[in-house]
Design a protein around this motif. Structure first.
Motif, PDB file in Angstrom:
ATOM      1  N   VAL A  11       0.836  -1.203   0.000  1.00  0.00           N
ATOM      2  CA  VAL A  11       0.000   0.000   0.000  1.00  0.00           C
ATOM      3  C   VAL A  11       0.871   1.252   0.000  1.00  0.00           C
ATOM      4  CG1 VAL A  11      -1.672   1.344   1.333  1.00  0.00           C
ATOM      5  CG2 VAL A  11      -1.988  -1.122   1.062  1.00  0.00           C
ATOM      6  N   TRP A  15       0.298   3.200  -3.561  1.00  0.00           N
ATOM      7  CA  TRP A  15      -0.865   4.073  -3.379  1.00  0.00           C
ATOM      8  C   TRP A  15      -0.993   5.102  -4.504  1.00  0.00           C
ATOM      9  CZ3 TRP A  15      -5.280   4.274  -0.783  1.00  0.00           C
ATOM     10  CH2 TRP A  15      -5.985   5.476  -0.790  1.00  0.00           C
ATOM     11  N   LEU A  19      -3.924   5.358  -7.255  1.00  0.00           N
ATOM     12  CA  LEU A  19      -4.805   6.526  -7.205  1.00  0.00           C
ATOM     13  C   LEU A  19      -4.890   7.197  -8.574  1.00  0.00           C
ATOM     14  CD1 LEU A  19      -6.611   8.153  -5.336  1.00  0.00           C
ATOM     15  CD2 LEU A  19      -4.620   9.532  -4.749  1.00  0.00           C
ATOM     16  N   GLU A  33     -10.266   8.058  -4.731  1.00  0.00           N
ATOM     17  CA  GLU A  33      -9.798   7.621  -3.410  1.00  0.00           C
ATOM     18  C   GLU A  33     -10.697   6.531  -2.848  1.00  0.00           C
ATOM     19  OE1 GLU A  33      -8.682  10.145  -0.237  1.00  0.00           O
ATOM     20  OE2 GLU A  33      -7.544  11.487  -1.548  1.00  0.00           O
ATOM     21  N   ASP A  34     -12.005   6.713  -2.996  1.00  0.00           N
ATOM     22  CA  ASP A  34     -12.943   5.688  -2.528  1.00  0.00           C
ATOM     23  C   ASP A  34     -12.689   4.356  -3.239  1.00  0.00           C
ATOM     24  OD1 ASP A  34     -14.108   7.556  -0.879  1.00  0.00           O
ATOM     25  OD2 ASP A  34     -15.853   7.904  -2.180  1.00  0.00           O
ATOM     26  N   GLN A  37      -9.535   2.716  -1.930  1.00  0.00           N
ATOM     27  CA  GLN A  37      -9.755   2.180  -0.586  1.00  0.00           C
ATOM     28  C   GLN A  37     -10.598   0.909  -0.631  1.00  0.00           C
ATOM     29  OE1 GLN A  37     -11.298   5.430   1.752  1.00  0.00           O
ATOM     30  NE2 GLN A  37      -9.378   6.561   1.631  1.00  0.00           N
ATOM     31  N   GLU A  38     -11.685   0.925  -1.413  1.00  0.00           N
ATOM     32  CA  GLU A  38     -12.520  -0.275  -1.541  1.00  0.00           C
ATOM     33  C   GLU A  38     -11.714  -1.427  -2.125  1.00  0.00           C
ATOM     34  OE1 GLU A  38     -16.016   0.574  -3.827  1.00  0.00           O
ATOM     35  OE2 GLU A  38     -16.511   2.311  -2.592  1.00  0.00           O
ATOM     36  N   LEU A  40      -8.449  -1.915  -1.967  1.00  0.00           N
ATOM     37  CA  LEU A  40      -7.471  -2.423  -1.005  1.00  0.00           C
ATOM     38  C   LEU A  40      -8.136  -3.199   0.133  1.00  0.00           C
ATOM     39  CD1 LEU A  40      -4.983   0.572  -0.991  1.00  0.00           C
ATOM     40  CD2 LEU A  40      -4.660  -1.697  -2.025  1.00  0.00           C
ATOM     41  N   VAL A  41      -9.327  -2.793   0.525  1.00  0.00           N
ATOM     42  CA  VAL A  41     -10.057  -3.556   1.556  1.00  0.00           C
ATOM     43  C   VAL A  41     -10.354  -4.959   1.033  1.00  0.00           C
ATOM     44  CG1 VAL A  41     -12.301  -3.752   2.717  1.00  0.00           C
ATOM     45  CG2 VAL A  41     -11.046  -1.595   2.785  1.00  0.00           C
TER      46      VAL A  41
END
Length: 171
Positions: A11, A15, A19, A33-34, A37-38, A40-41
């Motif tokens: 990450v 990142w 991005l 960004e959302d 993040q989704e 990577l989750v």
């Protein structure tokens, strides 16, 4: 614990490139960004099963899939009454800025799959075979989606046509 450390290191290292790719897929910095993040989750949940040699391909595939899923969800939602559009710069703006705004607007009007193909092919400089592998489709699908997307870009932004030829895409 080693999986957690490997994921954290990934990450930190990836990142910014993720991005940038997400921004091209979504056309919006906040949505990008959302999306990252989704992505990577979801990747973290299965990190222990990811082949260390194919980590980036796995994460990008998740990102492309999430992007397409989000596009499908938004497509089923009612249209907003007053959609916010990018304003074109005035006479004091540079030609490059105007071209970028036009391109971003045109890209936002492509299908999610077309945008994903263009990002993988021309932004990430992948071959048709690599793009097909990353997106989980056939090479002929990549070729047809590229052809349709470039044709649509020429329709939506004819003023940009001189900046890319028949075989090239905008950068």
């Amino acid at each position: 614990m080693a999986d957690r450390q490997a994921f954290d290191a990934y990450v930190r290292e990836r990142w910014d490139p993720l991005l940038r790719t997400a921004a091209l897929l979504t056309g919006d910095p906040a949505s990008a960004e959302d999306l990252v993040q989704e992505t990577l989750v979801r990747a973290a949940r299965h990190w222990h099963r990811v082949d260390p040699g194919a980590v980036d391909a796995y994460v990008r595939r998740v990102m492309y899939t999430r992007s397409i899923d989000a596009w499908r969800w938004r497509r089923r939602q009612p249209d907003p009454v007053d959609p916010v559009r990018h304003e074109r710069p005035g006479a004091d703006g540079t030609d490059e800025v105007a071209a970028r705004v036009t391109l971003v607007d045109a890209l936002s009007r492509l299908t999610s799959r077309q945008r994903a193909v263009l990002v993988a092919r021309f932004y990430e400089d992948r071959t048709e075979v690599e793009t097909a592998r990353v997106l989980g489709c056939s090479v002929s699908t990549v070729k047809s989606q590229t052809r349709h997307a470039l044709s649509r870009l020429r329709e939506l932004a004819p003023e940009l046509a001189p900046t890319f030829g028949r075989e090239e895409a905008p950068r």
